[in-house]
Design an enzyme around this catalytic site. Sequence first.
Site, PDB file in Angstrom:
ATOM      1  CG  ASP A  57      92.136 157.199  62.528  1.00 49.71           C
ATOM      2  OD1 ASP A  57      93.207 157.755  62.197  1.00 49.71           O
ATOM      3  OD2 ASP A  57      91.961 156.704  63.654  1.00 49.71           O
TER       4      ASP A  57
ATOM      5  CD  GLU B 230      87.240 154.531  68.477  1.00 50.22           C
ATOM      6  OE1 GLU B 230      86.495 153.748  67.833  1.00 50.22           O
ATOM      7  OE2 GLU B 230      88.306 154.186  69.006  1.00 50.22           O
TER       8      GLU B 230
ATOM      9  CG  ASP C 125      91.625 156.607  70.140  1.00 48.33           C
ATOM     10  OD1 ASP C 125      90.773 156.588  69.233  1.00 48.33           O
ATOM     11  OD2 ASP C 125      92.766 156.123  70.007  1.00 48.33           O
TER      12      ASP C 125
END
Length: 496
Positions: free
Chosen positions: A397, A344, A297
């Site tokens: 998300d 990401e 992430d």
Amino acid sequence: MRFDRSDGVFCHVTSLPGAYGIGDLGEGAREFLSFLGDAGVDHWQICPIGPTLSVAGESPYQSPSAFAGNPLFVDPDGLVADGWLDEGDLKPVPDFPTDRVDYDAVREYKLPLLRTAFDRFEERAGEADRAALDAFVDEEPWLSDYALFRALSEARPEDVWTEWPAPLRTRDPDALASARDEHAREIRFREFVQWTFDRQWRDLRAVAADEGVSIVGDVPIYVALDSADVWASPEAFRLDEGNRPTAVAGVPPNAGDSGQRWGNPLYDWERLAESGYDWWLDRFRRLFELADVARLDHFLGFVKYWAIPAGSDDPADGEWREGPGRDLFETVEGELGGAPFIAEDLGFEEPAMDELMAEFGFPGMRVPQYADWCAEGNEYQPMHYPEGVVGYTSTHDTDTWAGYFEDLPERQRDCFRYNVGSDPDEPSEWAIIDEVWASEAILAVTTVQDLLGLGSDARFNEPGTLAGNWEWRVPRDALDDAVADRLWELAGDHVR
């Protein structure tokens, strides 16, 4: 390239069906893996599986541990099979909602069961089981400090650890020894729960392997301040002499927004480099005990990161600082081999980040909800995805695809249909799934919500909000043979 061309489905553990109010490591998870196997799906992607807290909105990205498993995922039926619970202990099962997780109700039901199971273990366990628990504690170097941290937090629920008395906050050896004596039973309970979680997770991972499914885990780059990670390893973070952060993470203001102050403590990358990145190596080793692939992430933070003075609430007061970059991943590669990472990289344009990903063969991400469907050659349109990316229909998300498409302006909808050649009467979710699967992306991933064509009421998380996130659950009978067959056909056309 570290990946073969393949496909996957995202569904966090909490969203799985099951009788006990929340997805867990029991029958519902096994049925889901059977569905993936029938559909010929290669990967099951999840969010982080650490413990969550109500004060953090149950976010798996604000866990009290980057190493531990979530106790709420422990399958009560598995505890019955182990002999630590009786069938009668499970009754009555509350009338839990089946379409969402009521975390307070789940805790009220499950946590007493875990304590009963521990009491029975202490009463009934033979030498082999006790030795197995002891061996697990010895083999997992993070566990002793984690169990003590949770015991101390249980005793002082009104305080984060940075407000504990100085001897505990700064880890005075005598204070720690005294705390271990005082809270010995609670520490042993926490160790027992993690041992149980670990055994159940490994059993489930074996089921996944039998179905030909690999597990894609998730690594939040930052950890929560109120975590065993920061308290137990203060040398890994930028803290003052009292073990409080000197700067915190966030992102700078952009055109149209004022930036974000996340509040997570920052790493002391210089000191970590001197130690050979030992904390990160331990974290990755633990991750790859539990998963086959890891999504990193906020990958930009490994290249450069925005540091906001701890005393400031204004993200604009921060500054860019240099991250570890290739030095970290050279070290990881030397210790762990060619670890399969997904980066990401959404929302940031940074040549140094792109170069780092290319050097180590980490695919980035593309999400078509960011596309301008009327702009020729837009990089988020699946027909323009390069090979070295993971293509998603949506993520945890974003809105679901159906929710996103419903809110699209009519001109964008028309451009979408023209670009993908879909009929207005065809469900748009299957049009985009087909388009992502047909792209050049090395991995094609969708969500359970998109497979079922669900709207915004099935959205899993809305960043920047606390209420109502991480709650959605899939109905038990929703993932039927028809959905599996359609996925199988897509993979046959585009992946296999």
